[in-house]
Design a protein around this motif. Sequence first.
Motif, PDB file in Angstrom:
ATOM      1  N   VAL A  40       0.842  -1.203   0.000  1.00  0.00           N
ATOM      2  CA  VAL A  40       0.000   0.000   0.000  1.00  0.00           C
ATOM      3  C   VAL A  40       0.873   1.247   0.000  1.00  0.00           C
ATOM      4  O   VAL A  40       0.623   2.198  -0.740  1.00  0.00           O
ATOM      5  CB  VAL A  40      -0.961   0.009   1.214  1.00  0.00           C
ATOM      6  N   LEU A  41       1.912   1.234   0.818  1.00  0.00           N
ATOM      7  CA  LEU A  41       2.801   2.393   0.884  1.00  0.00           C
ATOM      8  C   LEU A  41       3.494   2.638  -0.443  1.00  0.00           C
ATOM      9  O   LEU A  41       3.571   3.773  -0.922  1.00  0.00           O
ATOM     10  CB  LEU A  41       3.846   2.201   1.983  1.00  0.00           C
TER      11      LEU A  41
ATOM     12  N   ALA B  69       8.094  -0.274  11.590  1.00  0.00           N
ATOM     13  CA  ALA B  69       8.628   0.462  12.746  1.00  0.00           C
ATOM     14  C   ALA B  69       8.308   1.956  12.651  1.00  0.00           C
ATOM     15  O   ALA B  69       8.022   2.598  13.667  1.00  0.00           O
ATOM     16  CB  ALA B  69      10.134   0.242  12.859  1.00  0.00           C
ATOM     17  N   LEU B  70       8.328   2.517  11.449  1.00  0.00           N
ATOM     18  CA  LEU B  70       7.980   3.931  11.277  1.00  0.00           C
ATOM     19  C   LEU B  70       6.522   4.205  11.633  1.00  0.00           C
ATOM     20  O   LEU B  70       6.189   5.276  12.139  1.00  0.00           O
ATOM     21  CB  LEU B  70       8.224   4.365   9.823  1.00  0.00           C
ATOM     22  N   MET B  71       5.661   3.246  11.361  1.00  0.00           N
ATOM     23  CA  MET B  71       4.227   3.424  11.617  1.00  0.00           C
ATOM     24  C   MET B  71       3.836   3.040  13.040  1.00  0.00           C
ATOM     25  O   MET B  71       2.866   3.557  13.568  1.00  0.00           O
ATOM     26  CB  MET B  71       3.417   2.583  10.628  1.00  0.00           C
ATOM     27  N   ASP B  72       4.573   2.146  13.664  1.00  0.00           N
ATOM     28  CA  ASP B  72       4.231   1.557  14.956  1.00  0.00           C
ATOM     29  C   ASP B  72       4.510   2.522  16.100  1.00  0.00           C
ATOM     30  O   ASP B  72       5.537   2.457  16.762  1.00  0.00           O
ATOM     31  CB  ASP B  72       5.024   0.256  15.145  1.00  0.00           C
ATOM     32  N   LYS B  73       3.568   3.394  16.376  1.00  0.00           N
ATOM     33  CA  LYS B  73       3.764   4.425  17.403  1.00  0.00           C
ATOM     34  C   LYS B  73       3.609   3.898  18.822  1.00  0.00           C
ATOM     35  O   LYS B  73       4.146   4.479  19.756  1.00  0.00           O
ATOM     36  CB  LYS B  73       2.803   5.597  17.177  1.00  0.00           C
TER      37      LYS B  73
ATOM     38  N   PHE C 175      -5.065   2.054  12.233  1.00  0.00           N
ATOM     39  CA  PHE C 175      -5.096   3.438  12.700  1.00  0.00           C
ATOM     40  C   PHE C 175      -3.705   4.080  12.577  1.00  0.00           C
ATOM     41  O   PHE C 175      -3.578   5.245  12.199  1.00  0.00           O
ATOM     42  CB  PHE C 175      -5.613   3.488  14.140  1.00  0.00           C
ATOM     43  N   GLU C 176      -2.674   3.315  12.880  1.00  0.00           N
ATOM     44  CA  GLU C 176      -1.301   3.800  12.740  1.00  0.00           C
ATOM     45  C   GLU C 176      -0.929   3.957  11.265  1.00  0.00           C
ATOM     46  O   GLU C 176      -0.249   4.911  10.886  1.00  0.00           O
ATOM     47  CB  GLU C 176      -0.328   2.847  13.438  1.00  0.00           C
ATOM     48  N   VAL C 177      -1.398   3.031  10.432  1.00  0.00           N
ATOM     49  CA  VAL C 177      -1.138   3.130   8.989  1.00  0.00           C
ATOM     50  C   VAL C 177      -1.803   4.381   8.435  1.00  0.00           C
ATOM     51  O   VAL C 177      -1.201   5.133   7.668  1.00  0.00           O
ATOM     52  CB  VAL C 177      -1.621   1.871   8.239  1.00  0.00           C
ATOM     53  N   ARG C 178      -3.038   4.634   8.846  1.00  0.00           N
ATOM     54  CA  ARG C 178      -3.742   5.825   8.372  1.00  0.00           C
ATOM     55  C   ARG C 178      -3.002   7.098   8.790  1.00  0.00           C
ATOM     56  O   ARG C 178      -2.803   8.005   7.974  1.00  0.00           O
ATOM     57  CB  ARG C 178      -5.169   5.873   8.904  1.00  0.00           C
ATOM     58  N   ALA C 179      -2.597   7.167  10.039  1.00  0.00           N
ATOM     59  CA  ALA C 179      -1.881   8.344  10.528  1.00  0.00           C
ATOM     60  C   ALA C 179      -0.596   8.559   9.727  1.00  0.00           C
ATOM     61  O   ALA C 179      -0.269   9.685   9.345  1.00  0.00           O
ATOM     62  CB  ALA C 179      -1.573   8.205  12.012  1.00  0.00           C
ATOM     63  N   TYR C 180       0.116   7.480   9.451  1.00  0.00           N
ATOM     64  CA  TYR C 180       1.358   7.562   8.683  1.00  0.00           C
ATOM     65  C   TYR C 180       1.091   8.052   7.258  1.00  0.00           C
ATOM     66  O   TYR C 180       1.765   8.958   6.768  1.00  0.00           O
ATOM     67  CB  TYR C 180       2.036   6.195   8.660  1.00  0.00           C
ATOM     68  N   LEU C 181       0.102   7.463   6.598  1.00  0.00           N
ATOM     69  CA  LEU C 181      -0.209   7.857   5.225  1.00  0.00           C
ATOM     70  C   LEU C 181      -0.684   9.301   5.149  1.00  0.00           C
ATOM     71  O   LEU C 181      -0.315  10.035   4.224  1.00  0.00           O
ATOM     72  CB  LEU C 181      -1.256   6.922   4.613  1.00  0.00           C
ATOM     73  N   GLU C 182      -1.489   9.721   6.112  1.00  0.00           N
ATOM     74  CA  GLU C 182      -1.963  11.103   6.111  1.00  0.00           C
ATOM     75  C   GLU C 182      -0.833  12.075   6.424  1.00  0.00           C
ATOM     76  O   GLU C 182      -0.825  13.195   5.931  1.00  0.00           O
ATOM     77  CB  GLU C 182      -3.137  11.271   7.068  1.00  0.00           C
TER      78      GLU C 182
ATOM     79  N   GLY D  12      -7.044  13.330   4.743  1.00  0.00           N
ATOM     80  CA  GLY D  12      -8.055  12.993   3.749  1.00  0.00           C
ATOM     81  C   GLY D  12      -7.546  12.072   2.655  1.00  0.00           C
ATOM     82  O   GLY D  12      -8.302  11.670   1.782  1.00  0.00           O
ATOM     83  N   TYR D  13      -6.263  11.695   2.722  1.00  0.00           N
ATOM     84  CA  TYR D  13      -5.681  10.819   1.711  1.00  0.00           C
ATOM     85  C   TYR D  13      -6.407   9.468   1.709  1.00  0.00           C
ATOM     86  O   TYR D  13      -6.571   8.855   2.752  1.00  0.00           O
ATOM     87  CB  TYR D  13      -4.192  10.612   1.987  1.00  0.00           C
ATOM     88  N   GLN D  14      -6.867   9.025   0.553  1.00  0.00           N
ATOM     89  CA  GLN D  14      -7.575   7.749   0.383  1.00  0.00           C
ATOM     90  C   GLN D  14      -8.655   7.571   1.455  1.00  0.00           C
ATOM     91  O   GLN D  14      -8.822   6.500   2.027  1.00  0.00           O
ATOM     92  CB  GLN D  14      -6.587   6.580   0.421  1.00  0.00           C
ATOM     93  N   LYS D  15      -9.402   8.648   1.696  1.00  0.00           N
ATOM     94  CA  LYS D  15     -10.373   8.676   2.787  1.00  0.00           C
ATOM     95  C   LYS D  15     -11.370   7.525   2.743  1.00  0.00           C
ATOM     96  O   LYS D  15     -11.589   6.851   3.748  1.00  0.00           O
ATOM     97  CB  LYS D  15     -11.122  10.007   2.788  1.00  0.00           C
ATOM     98  N   GLU D  16     -11.949   7.267   1.595  1.00  0.00           N
ATOM     99  CA  GLU D  16     -12.965   6.216   1.495  1.00  0.00           C
ATOM    100  C   GLU D  16     -12.391   4.845   1.875  1.00  0.00           C
ATOM    101  O   GLU D  16     -12.986   4.099   2.647  1.00  0.00           O
ATOM    102  CB  GLU D  16     -13.537   6.178   0.082  1.00  0.00           C
ATOM    103  N   LEU D  17     -11.229   4.523   1.355  1.00  0.00           N
ATOM    104  CA  LEU D  17     -10.585   3.240   1.648  1.00  0.00           C
ATOM    105  C   LEU D  17     -10.200   3.133   3.120  1.00  0.00           C
ATOM    106  O   LEU D  17     -10.486   2.136   3.781  1.00  0.00           O
ATOM    107  CB  LEU D  17      -9.346   3.053   0.772  1.00  0.00           C
TER     108      LEU D  17
END
Length: 106
Positions: free
Chosen positions: A10-11, A43-47, A56-63, A69-74
Amino acid sequence: MLKRLYFLGVLLASANVQAESMLDYLTDANGKYIGPSVEDQVALMDKDHNGFADVFEVRAYLEKQHGVGYQKELLDKWESSASGKSCSTPFAKELYSDKTYQNTTN
């Protein structure tokens, strides 16, 4: 491990660069991969430092990388599924709720 590979996919798929330049960036002159490992990305995403990057961590990282709002629907769909809110069947809530999950992993 498959979840971690999926998140890495995904990243990489969400990168805002051409495939050729991404390949150049992630390989050395001999074509050997020199980019971050799956472990590095998780490790970068794992807060909360539990060894897993949850949705939730993946979303925070991507945003953080691409803007709110990045890929909000998904990502809304992922969070809904992770929260046990994606199925209205009464018995399914018990099967997929966070409380039940926590009890089965202890």
